[in-house]
Design an enzyme around this catalytic site. Structure first.
Site, PDB file in Angstrom:
ATOM      1  N   HIS A   1       0.758  -1.010   0.146  1.00  0.00           N
ATOM      2  CA  HIS A   1      -0.055   0.038  -0.810  1.00  0.00           C
ATOM      3  C   HIS A   1       0.754   1.440  -0.075  1.00  0.00           C
ATOM      4  O   HIS A   1       2.168   1.338   0.007  1.00  0.00           O
ATOM      5  CB  HIS A   1      -0.910  -0.004   1.007  1.00  0.00           C
ATOM      6  CG  HIS A   1      -2.056  -0.821   1.860  1.00  0.00           C
ATOM      7  ND1 HIS A   1      -3.111  -0.610   2.109  1.00  0.00           N
ATOM      8  CD2 HIS A   1      -2.049  -2.010   0.813  1.00  0.00           C
ATOM      9  CE1 HIS A   1      -4.117  -1.721   1.699  1.00  0.00           C
ATOM     10  NE2 HIS A   1      -3.654  -3.051   0.548  1.00  0.00           N
TER      11      HIS A   1
ATOM     12  N   GLU B   1       1.195   3.912   1.794  1.00  0.00           N
ATOM     13  CA  GLU B   1       1.561   4.466   3.047  1.00  0.00           C
ATOM     14  C   GLU B   1       3.278   3.603   3.150  1.00  0.00           C
ATOM     15  O   GLU B   1       4.331   3.757   4.048  1.00  0.00           O
ATOM     16  CB  GLU B   1       0.327   4.143   3.843  1.00  0.00           C
ATOM     17  CG  GLU B   1      -0.559   5.413   4.171  1.00  0.00           C
ATOM     18  CD  GLU B   1      -1.735   4.378   2.987  1.00  0.00           C
ATOM     19  OE1 GLU B   1      -1.428   3.431   2.651  1.00  0.00           O
ATOM     20  OE2 GLU B   1      -2.654   5.026   4.098  1.00  0.00           O
TER      21      GLU B   1
ATOM     22  N   CYS C   1      -5.206   2.480   5.822  1.00  0.00           N
ATOM     23  CA  CYS C   1      -6.043   1.034   5.757  1.00  0.00           C
ATOM     24  C   CYS C   1      -5.451   0.382   8.101  1.00  0.00           C
ATOM     25  O   CYS C   1      -4.573   0.862   7.855  1.00  0.00           O
ATOM     26  CB  CYS C   1      -6.287   0.090   5.078  1.00  0.00           C
ATOM     27  SG  CYS C   1      -4.296  -0.846   5.395  1.00  0.00           S
TER      28      CYS C   1
ATOM     29  N   CYS D   1      -1.840  -0.408   7.225  1.00  0.00           N
ATOM     30  CA  CYS D   1      -1.240   1.325   7.870  1.00  0.00           C
ATOM     31  C   CYS D   1      -1.328   1.710   9.031  1.00  0.00           C
ATOM     32  O   CYS D   1      -0.058   2.324   9.055  1.00  0.00           O
ATOM     33  CB  CYS D   1      -1.609   1.814   5.993  1.00  0.00           C
ATOM     34  SG  CYS D   1      -1.319   1.146   4.563  1.00  0.00           S
TER      35      CYS D   1
END
Lengths: 193, 193
Positions: free
Chosen positions: B79, B81, B112, B115
């Site tokens: 992801h 991040e 999320c 993260c």
């Protein structure tokens, strides 16, 4: 500040010698393998006392292994479970393990908040834990802030959770590490599990 | 199953051309940079509509950038991040950003569960968010299960949280992606943000 184009999570060199043809039918044997990774990681001085392994539930074969390499990789995210999930993606050529198998993530300590959040994204259908959060906290590790009912939450997402598998052996690895003067990072220090 | 010895998160090639000498004094400008990463990631077909950037709060200089490369990297964990935090570790040579600077993570969508869990481990002291969870969920993305009071939890850990910075622009990127037929992975599909 230079901007790298890539970031590589490298497994310690000794891992290659222990992951060939690993096969384990039961959760206890799979956990013993994960614990052996954590113990060896400490003994070799390659990272923290945490190991993780992902197995194919149908064949019993190892898909990927991980150990905590936060310090060596200079990456806060390189917890054992994150490393195993990343390696599994490379091994299978797909980001979603559910694409190719029914897979189980075995981790020597209940996952921290980050690793817990990664579990549903990985595509595993089973999570097996050794030591509990409180065993990690007892020796000073930080597990982060997890949803109160995280086991029920995973279950609702179709991921079974089994804990306390070889708990005392797994907890001993944590305690031995702490007694041996192993560096324990807390809070924003990023080691976690 | 072969067992890779490493897993590399590679930024899309175009990123190198946009990260040189980036400097932004305010949260709005820093967010616009992160949004530009998300937009370009979609336009180039290199990943999902999510961008993240880590800035040095004292100098205003960019430390590291990230975009969602889950599919290209075949890694559930990649992801925006997580990628930015991994790159920051490589860029600074330390797993803990607090070791060298007061740093801020700017993300185009609220993190999320995974993260979010990574934020305290990264060593940033500030988290700035664009679109909200509900903006992501409105177009079908899954944010995972987060602690109910995650903003207060981060604040208690010494990490300030600012949200709704350029929210409508950030949310537009999500909506445009969905309208354009971009693949949206849910639940165990692992794309998230």
């Amino acid at each position: 500040m230079s901007h790298p184009r890539s970031a590589t999570i490298e497994l310690p060199g000794w891992v290659a010698s222990v992951v060939g043809d690993v096969h384990a039918e039961g959760q206890s044997d799979r956990m013993e393998f994960a614990i052996s990774l954590a113990e060896r990681n400490v003994a070799e001085g390659t990272g923290g006392p945490f190991g993780a392994a992902i197995f194919d539930l149908d064949s019993g074969d190892l898909i990927a292994a991980g150990v905590n390499v936060v310090v060596a990789a200079t990456m806060a995210i390189a917890h054992a479970e994150i490393v195993a999930i990343a390696m599994a993606g490379v091994a299978t050529g797909h980001f979603d393990l559910a694409n190719s198998s029914r897979a189980e993530l075995v981790t020597t300590t209940e996952p921290c908040a980050m690793c817990l959040g990664a579990v549903p994204w990985s595509g595993v259908t089973s999570l097996v834990c050794g030591a509990r959060d409180e065993d990690a906290r007892a020796v000073g590790f930080d597990e982060g802030i997890k949803p109160t009912d995280w086991m029920a939450d995973l279950d609702a997402a179709g991921i079974s959770v089994t804990r306390d598998i070889q708990r005392s052996h797994a907890a001993d690895v944590l305690a031995d590490y702490a007694r041996g003067g192993g560096v324990i990072y807390n809070g924003r220090g990023g080691m976690g599990d």
